[in-house]
Design a protein around this motif. Structure first.
Motif, PDB file in Angstrom:
ATOM      1  N   UNK A   1       0.836  -1.194   0.000  1.00 55.79           N
ATOM      2  CA  UNK A   1       0.000   0.000   0.000  1.00 55.79           C
ATOM      3  C   UNK A   1       0.877   1.253   0.000  1.00 55.79           C
ATOM      4  N   UNK A   2       0.280   2.387  -0.318  1.00 52.86           N
ATOM      5  CA  UNK A   2       1.033   3.636  -0.384  1.00 52.86           C
ATOM      6  C   UNK A   2       1.188   4.240   1.016  1.00 52.86           C
ATOM      7  N   UNK A   3       2.415   4.517   1.449  1.00 52.40           N
ATOM      8  CA  UNK A   3       2.600   5.152   2.757  1.00 52.40           C
ATOM      9  C   UNK A   3       2.058   6.585   2.740  1.00 52.40           C
ATOM     10  N   UNK A   4       1.699   7.058   3.902  1.00 51.80           N
ATOM     11  CA  UNK A   4       1.251   8.440   4.052  1.00 51.80           C
ATOM     12  C   UNK A   4       1.649   8.927   5.446  1.00 51.80           C
ATOM     13  N   UNK A   5       2.007  10.210   5.544  1.00 50.67           N
ATOM     14  CA  UNK A   5       2.062  11.244   4.504  1.00 50.67           C
ATOM     15  C   UNK A   5       3.224  11.019   3.539  1.00 50.67           C
ATOM     16  N   UNK A   6       3.028  11.449   2.304  1.00 51.39           N
ATOM     17  CA  UNK A   6       3.980  11.194   1.238  1.00 51.39           C
ATOM     18  C   UNK A   6       4.886  12.397   0.989  1.00 51.39           C
ATOM     19  N   UNK A   7       5.818  12.235   0.045  1.00 46.57           N
ATOM     20  CA  UNK A   7       6.664  13.367  -0.347  1.00 46.57           C
ATOM     21  C   UNK A   7       5.820  14.508  -0.913  1.00 46.57           C
ATOM     22  N   UNK A   8       4.674  14.190  -1.486  1.00 44.87           N
ATOM     23  CA  UNK A   8       3.791  15.254  -1.960  1.00 44.87           C
ATOM     24  C   UNK A   8       3.334  16.120  -0.788  1.00 44.87           C
ATOM     25  N   UNK A   9       2.987  15.493   0.329  1.00 42.49           N
ATOM     26  CA  UNK A   9       2.611  16.249   1.522  1.00 42.49           C
ATOM     27  C   UNK A   9       3.790  17.074   2.037  1.00 42.49           C
ATOM     28  N   UNK A  10       4.989  16.483   1.988  1.00 43.10           N
ATOM     29  CA  UNK A  10       6.175  17.207   2.419  1.00 43.10           C
ATOM     30  C   UNK A  10       6.454  18.413   1.545  1.00 43.10           C
ATOM     31  N   UNK A  11       6.272  18.246   0.235  1.00 42.06           N
ATOM     32  CA  UNK A  11       6.459  19.357  -0.711  1.00 42.06           C
ATOM     33  C   UNK A  11       5.468  20.477  -0.434  1.00 42.06           C
ATOM     34  N   UNK A  12       4.198  20.118  -0.220  1.00 42.46           N
ATOM     35  CA  UNK A  12       3.175  21.130   0.022  1.00 42.46           C
ATOM     36  C   UNK A  12       3.429  21.889   1.328  1.00 42.46           C
ATOM     37  N   UNK A  13       3.879  21.187   2.353  1.00 40.83           N
ATOM     38  CA  UNK A  13       4.224  21.855   3.605  1.00 40.83           C
ATOM     39  C   UNK A  13       5.400  22.794   3.413  1.00 40.83           C
ATOM     40  N   UNK A  14       6.388  22.371   2.597  1.00 41.18           N
ATOM     41  CA  UNK A  14       7.563  23.210   2.376  1.00 41.18           C
ATOM     42  C   UNK A  14       7.214  24.464   1.576  1.00 41.18           C
ATOM     43  N   UNK A  15       6.267  24.366   0.649  1.00 42.80           N
ATOM     44  CA  UNK A  15       5.810  25.559  -0.060  1.00 42.80           C
ATOM     45  C   UNK A  15       5.303  26.588   0.941  1.00 42.80           C
ATOM     46  N   UNK A  16       4.594  26.120   1.969  1.00 40.77           N
ATOM     47  CA  UNK A  16       4.047  27.036   2.964  1.00 40.77           C
ATOM     48  C   UNK A  16       5.146  27.633   3.836  1.00 40.77           C
ATOM     49  N   UNK A  17       6.151  26.832   4.188  1.00 39.51           N
ATOM     50  CA  UNK A  17       7.304  27.368   4.925  1.00 39.51           C
ATOM     51  C   UNK A  17       7.995  28.452   4.102  1.00 39.51           C
ATOM     52  N   UNK A  18       8.246  28.148   2.825  1.00 44.21           N
ATOM     53  CA  UNK A  18       8.922  29.122   1.963  1.00 44.21           C
ATOM     54  C   UNK A  18       8.082  30.381   1.782  1.00 44.21           C
ATOM     55  N   UNK A  19       6.776  30.219   1.631  1.00 46.28           N
ATOM     56  CA  UNK A  19       5.894  31.374   1.489  1.00 46.28           C
ATOM     57  C   UNK A  19       5.907  32.228   2.746  1.00 46.28           C
ATOM     58  N   UNK A  20       5.953  31.589   3.929  1.00 45.21           N
ATOM     59  CA  UNK A  20       6.016  32.337   5.185  1.00 45.21           C
ATOM     60  C   UNK A  20       7.338  33.085   5.307  1.00 45.21           C
ATOM     61  N   UNK A  21       8.437  32.470   4.879  1.00 41.72           N
ATOM     62  CA  UNK A  21       9.729  33.159   4.888  1.00 41.72           C
ATOM     63  C   UNK A  21       9.697  34.380   3.975  1.00 41.72           C
ATOM     64  N   UNK A  22       9.108  34.221   2.789  1.00 42.76           N
ATOM     65  CA  UNK A  22       9.016  35.335   1.842  1.00 42.76           C
ATOM     66  C   UNK A  22       8.102  36.432   2.381  1.00 42.76           C
ATOM     67  N   UNK A  23       6.982  36.047   2.990  1.00 40.23           N
ATOM     68  CA  UNK A  23       6.062  37.023   3.560  1.00 40.23           C
ATOM     69  C   UNK A  23       6.738  37.850   4.637  1.00 40.23           C
ATOM     70  N   UNK A  24       7.475  37.187   5.510  1.00 36.81           N
ATOM     71  CA  UNK A  24       8.175  37.909   6.569  1.00 36.81           C
ATOM     72  C   UNK A  24       9.232  38.848   5.993  1.00 36.81           C
ATOM     73  N   UNK A  25       9.977  38.385   4.993  1.00 40.00           N
ATOM     74  CA  UNK A  25      11.049  39.197   4.408  1.00 40.00           C
ATOM     75  C   UNK A  25      10.503  40.423   3.694  1.00 40.00           C
ATOM     76  N   UNK A  26       9.363  40.280   3.026  1.00 40.44           N
ATOM     77  CA  UNK A  26       8.823  41.377   2.229  1.00 40.44           C
ATOM     78  C   UNK A  26       7.650  42.070   2.906  1.00 40.44           C
ATOM     79  N   UNK A  27       7.292  41.631   4.110  1.00 39.04           N
ATOM     80  CA  UNK A  27       6.237  42.257   4.917  1.00 39.04           C
ATOM     81  C   UNK A  27       4.944  42.382   4.141  1.00 39.04           C
ATOM     82  N   UNK A  28       4.467  41.257   3.576  1.00 42.42           N
ATOM     83  CA  UNK A  28       3.237  41.270   2.787  1.00 42.42           C
ATOM     84  C   UNK A  28       2.607  39.885   2.771  1.00 42.42           C
TER      85      UNK A  28
END
Length: 376
Positions: free
Chosen positions: A329-356
């Motif tokens: 069976x397919x394990x979960x959470x998958x690398x897709x979940x990890x990628x989606x979480x990392x997009x949010x981390x990166x977006x939060x870093x960008x938001x903080x840096x650019x104050x928006x």
């Protein structure tokens, strides 16, 4: 895979011992074949105690053994991509610690590589398997709270006061408490609600300077507390609060969750370790009634009411990874979940840096652009 999964563990940290080696004792689905660590004394000690025959100080030697089915990558964040891609190149299934990588671009590369190679993959978002979070997810899915207005989730610790080098707080190796604990909370927010996050606004801070600590040689201190506000695709508001600098007495690790819905609100407070260890969950219904909630005993299984005991007794975490491989069976959470979480981390870093506010896109080519994060 009829036989037990032949597993190699890369990493000999305390976390590797607690949530990987210790939990695999008497596991019906996995055989610990090899262990890798740079500290020879620590490697020898763990291998002896857990009866692991293969011992390596270089992960490349472990991967080249030829007698493994899968590996668990339990190394600092900046090494996840390098080690995982090498494992995939050897055709091995991979369980990688969270966060999957230090950037969404790297996380996507890891996901794509594993997909092309046809290997199964999983990210160790530890808290998804907690019985109380499993129960909260079922309550939301069953409509017990009605249409959701707002979620608020916090991860509270005090580890940054120790005055020691911590790679998690080294800006050359990791993304601070946002990447360490925030990635967990982003994943829980998505998973609990079954709703994607589409825009982010963050404020990150540093309470404890680490520039004087040996090893922190960049002249910068990483974030050790973070506050992130976001919007789900449904319009529901979300909040993530994480900190490594809370003075919290005997509450060594604490999770706090509040979810507000059209017909009821849910409040959860879990102190995981320390003299104050406790779990309390309540539902506040429209009209004023308050209900104390008990998590169904069957969600704990053989672990009884010990939430951390599930990792040693149930098919979750690394045991769940091995069980999935053995059962096909397919394990979960998958690398897709990890990628989606990392997009949010990166977006939060960008938001903080650019104050928006930063809009979030999940197109496969998502990557930092400096001006926008919405690419599809």
């Amino acid at each position: 895979m009829a036989k037990k999964v032949r597993l190699g563990i890369i990493g000999t940290s305390n976390w590797a011992e607690l949530l990987y080696l210790s939990t695999l004792r008497d596991c019906p689905d996995a055989e610990l074949v090899a262990l890798c660590g740079r500290n020879v004394d620590r490697l020898s000690d763990l291998a002896e105690r857990f009866g692991i025959p293969g011992r390596h100080t270089d992960y490349r030697d472990l991967l080249a053994r030829g007698d493994l089915d899968a590996v668990a990558v339990v190394v600092p964040d900046d090494l996840h991509k390098e080690v995982t891609l090498a494992a995939v190149d050897h055709g091995l299934h991979v369980l990688c610690e969270k966060p999957l990588a230090n950037t969404a671009t790297d996380a996507r590369e890891m996901l794509d590589a594993a997909t092309r190679a046809g290997v199964r993959h999983m990210v160790m978002f530890t808290w998804r398997w907690q019985p109380h979070f499993q129960y909260v997810k079922s309550l939301i899915a069953d409509g017990a709270l009605g249409r959701l207005y707002r979620t608020q989730i916090a991860f509270i610790t005090n580890f940054a006061h120790d005055g020691l080098y911590q790679w998690r707080l080294d800006p050359m190796r990791a993304n601070g408490v946002l990447g360490d604990l925030g990635s967990h909370m982003f994943d829980l927010s998505r998973w609990l609600c079954g709703d994607e996050i589409v825009s982010v606004s963050s404020d990150l801070g540093t309470a404890v300077s680490r520039t004087h600590i040996a090893g922190h040689d960049t002249g910068r201190s990483n974030n050790d507390f973070a506050h992130v506000v976001f919007r789900y695709a449904s319009g529901c508001q979300g909040v993530v609060d994480v900190t490594n600098v809370s003075h919290d007495g005997d509450r060594i690790v604490q999770h706090v969750l509040r979810i507000e819905g059209e017909t009821a609100s849910l409040e959860l407070d879990h102190v995981l370790f320390g003299a104050g260890e406790n779990l309390r969950m309540r539902i506040f219904k429209s009209g004023g009634a308050t209900v104390e909630v008990t998590v169904p005993a069957e969600l704990y299984g053989a672990a009884s009411s010990d939430a951390l005991g599930i990792y040693s007794s149930q098919p979750v975490g690394v045991r769940g990874f091995a069980s999935s491989l053995r059962n096909g069976t397919e394990p979960a959470p998958s690398f897709d979940d990890g990628w989606r979480a990392q997009i949010l981390v990166d977006a939060a870093l960008l938001s903080n840096a650019e104050r928006r506010w930063v809009d979030v896109g999940y197109h496969p080519s998502v990557r930092p652009s400096g001006t926008t994060w919405n690419e599809g």
